[in-house]
Structure formats: structure tokens, C-alpha cells
Design an enzyme around this catalytic site. Structure first.
Site, short mmCIF file in Angstrom:
data_model
loop_
_atom_site.label_atom_id
_atom_site.label_comp_id
_atom_site.label_asym_id
_atom_site.label_seq_id
_atom_site.Cartn_x
_atom_site.Cartn_y
_atom_site.Cartn_z
N GLU A 41 -29.86 -57.69 47.44
CA GLU A 41 -30.88 -58.61 47.96
C GLU A 41 -31.06 -59.65 46.86
OE1 GLU A 41 -34.73 -56.75 48.78
OE2 GLU A 41 -35.70 -58.61 48.11
N ARG A 45 -36.13 -66.62 44.03
CA ARG A 45 -37.13 -66.89 43.00
C ARG A 45 -36.61 -67.85 41.95
NH1 ARG A 45 -39.08 -60.66 41.95
NH2 ARG A 45 -39.30 -60.19 44.15
N THR A 69 -37.68 -62.31 48.89
CA THR A 69 -38.77 -63.24 48.56
C THR A 69 -38.69 -64.50 49.42
OG1 THR A 69 -38.39 -62.48 46.26
CG2 THR A 69 -40.17 -64.03 46.59
N LYS A 129 -40.65 -53.16 54.67
CA LYS A 129 -40.62 -52.95 53.23
C LYS A 129 -42.00 -52.44 52.80
CE LYS A 129 -40.19 -55.69 48.96
NZ LYS A 129 -39.52 -56.83 48.32
C1 3PG Z 1 -39.11 -56.92 44.38
O1 3PG Z 1 -38.91 -57.97 43.82
O2 3PG Z 1 -38.94 -56.71 45.58
C2 3PG Z 1 -39.60 -55.88 43.52
O3 3PG Z 1 -40.49 -56.45 42.62
C3 3PG Z 1 -38.55 -55.17 42.74
O4 3PG Z 1 -39.28 -54.25 42.06
P1 3PG Z 1 -38.75 -53.58 40.72
O5 3PG Z 1 -38.37 -54.68 39.80
O6 3PG Z 1 -39.93 -52.77 40.22
O7 3PG Z 1 -37.59 -52.71 41.11
#
Ligand code: 3PG
Length: 213
Positions: A41, A45, A69, A129
Site C-alpha cells: 500500500e 503522503r 491515505t 480498515k
Molecule cells: C498507516 O499509515 O496506515 C499506519 O500508520 C501504519 O501504521 P504503522 O506505521 O504503525 O505500521
């Protein structure tokens, strides 16, 4: 179930990538493939995300690529044009969901409360999610949600790593887990792709041990 969700269920884990620039995109994907996890994924960002998605989808035929995101309908259009096969959002965003429906692209919107879950169900979505998983109650919350929402599956993300991955995967209502632990920013920035592969293999080994038990 849509074949994208079937693939996610088979992989068990979705690496969540934030790319500082597009250059390492292919090497990161190659490192994940070497670790037997041909899925990512790519979070929107950074400005690098869309060109990275484009390069990855052109270079790899057999990987499953999503955009994360995603927070507007325009971003859905851009992500799909760049090759995203599914869309993930941090929260429940009606304009993103509607655009995904109109483009026939699987969407996994973020929820973290029963109210979010019920809003998601008004869209007939049954794969969500759970974000931010650890901060929002973790495995205990997922277990509690399994009571009233028996038809739903979750992709918990946020705070998951080798130490708690199996706790999450063992939940009856978990489809797959998202996480960035094998593609942490510092590994990408320092070009430590061997470590990406090592951490990915470690996750695969943990999952294989669980499946064999
Ligand atoms: C995301 O961006 O979906 C999560 O923040 C990923 O979380 P993690 O960095 O704690 O795995």
C-alpha cells in the site's frame, strides 16, 4: 469476495509504504517480492507516491498495489491512473467511497468506532480498515466488534509488528494486517533493502508457523 480482498487474505500482511522520493520504489518492491510478500500500500503522503505507483505497476506484473491515505475523489482518480488496484483511507470519507464505487475499485475505508462501522455498512462495505489499531483498542476491540458485526472483516493497521502480528491474524474477524514495520522510513532512506527482505521473511515465517499449528 472481490479477488483483491481474496489476495489480501492470502498474503495476511499489507506493507504500508511512505516513500521519501520515487527512486527507491522498485528496489523496495523487489525486496518485498524477495521476502515473498508481493503486495504494498503506497501512501499518498509524499509527492513521490503517484510516480512511484506508476513505476511499480509498470515494472511488476504480479504484485498487488494499493494506494493509501487517499483523502479525496481526485486522489482516487490519480491513484487508479497510476496503477493502484485498491484504495485505503484512514477514515470514512464519503467522497472517496463514492468515487471508488463509480470506478469499480475496491476500497477499504478506515473505522475505529461502532458508529463508523455502522456508517460504513450503509455503503454495503463489509471489509474495513481498523485504524489506528493499537491506539483504538487493538485485539480486544476487534474481538468486541465481532459480537454485533458478525459479517464484517477488518484490516487492522497502526502499531502492528512481529511481536503482535499473530495475535491480530488469529482474530476471527481479521482479513489481513497492515503495517510499516518491514518498510520503515529509515530502511528506505539508507537503502537497507536486505533488511526489508529479512523482516518480510520473518513475518512470512511467523505466519507459516501459525498456519502449520
Ligand atoms: C498507516 O499509515 O496506515 C499506519 O500508520 C501504519 O501504521 P504503522 O506505521 O504503525 O505500521
Amino acid at each position: 469476495m472481490h479477488q483483491v480482498f481474496e489476495q489480501l487474505a492470502r498474503h495476511h500482511v499489507v506493507p504500508v509504504l511512505e516513500l521519501p522520493d520515487e527512486k527507491p520504489a522498485l528496489e523496495v518492491m523487489q525486496a518485498l517480492v524477495a521476502g515473498e510478500l508481493p503486495v504494498a500500500e503506497v501512501t499518498l503522503r509524499s509527492a513521490a507516491a503517484l510516480p512511484a505507483l506508476q513505476a511499480m505497476s509498470a515494472a511488476f506484473q504480479d504484485v498487488l498495489l494499493g494506494a493509501g491515505t487517499v483523502s479525496s475523489a481526485d486522489e482516487v482518480d490519480a491513484a487508479v491512473a497510476a496503477g493502484a488496484q485498491f484504495v485505503v483511507t484512514p477514515g470514512l470519507n464519503p467522497s472517496v467511497i463514492s468515487r471508488c464505487f463509480s470506478k469499480n475499485i475496491p476500497v477499504i475505508p478506515g473505522v475505529c468506532t461502532p458508529s463508523d462501522v455502522e456508517t460504513a455498512r450503509t455503503y454495503n462495505l463489509n471489509i474495513l480498515k481498523f485504524f489506528p489499531a493499537e491506539a483504538a483498542g487493538g485485539v480486544a476491540m476487534l474481538d468486541a466488534l465481532a459480537g454485533p458485526y458478525k459479517d464484517l472483516k477488518f484490516v487492522p493497521t497502526g502499531g502492528i509488528g512481529p511481536g503482535n502480528l499473530l495475535d491480530y491474524i488469529s482474530c476471527r474477524n481479521v482479513l489481513a494486517c497492515g503495517g510499516s514495520w518491514m518498510v520503515k522510513k529509515h530502511l528506505i532512506e539508507t537503502g537497507d533493502f536486505d533488511e526489508v527482505t529479512r523482516l518480510t521473511r520473518e513475518a512470512r515465517r511467523l505466519l507459516a508457523r501459525m498456519e502449520a499449528a
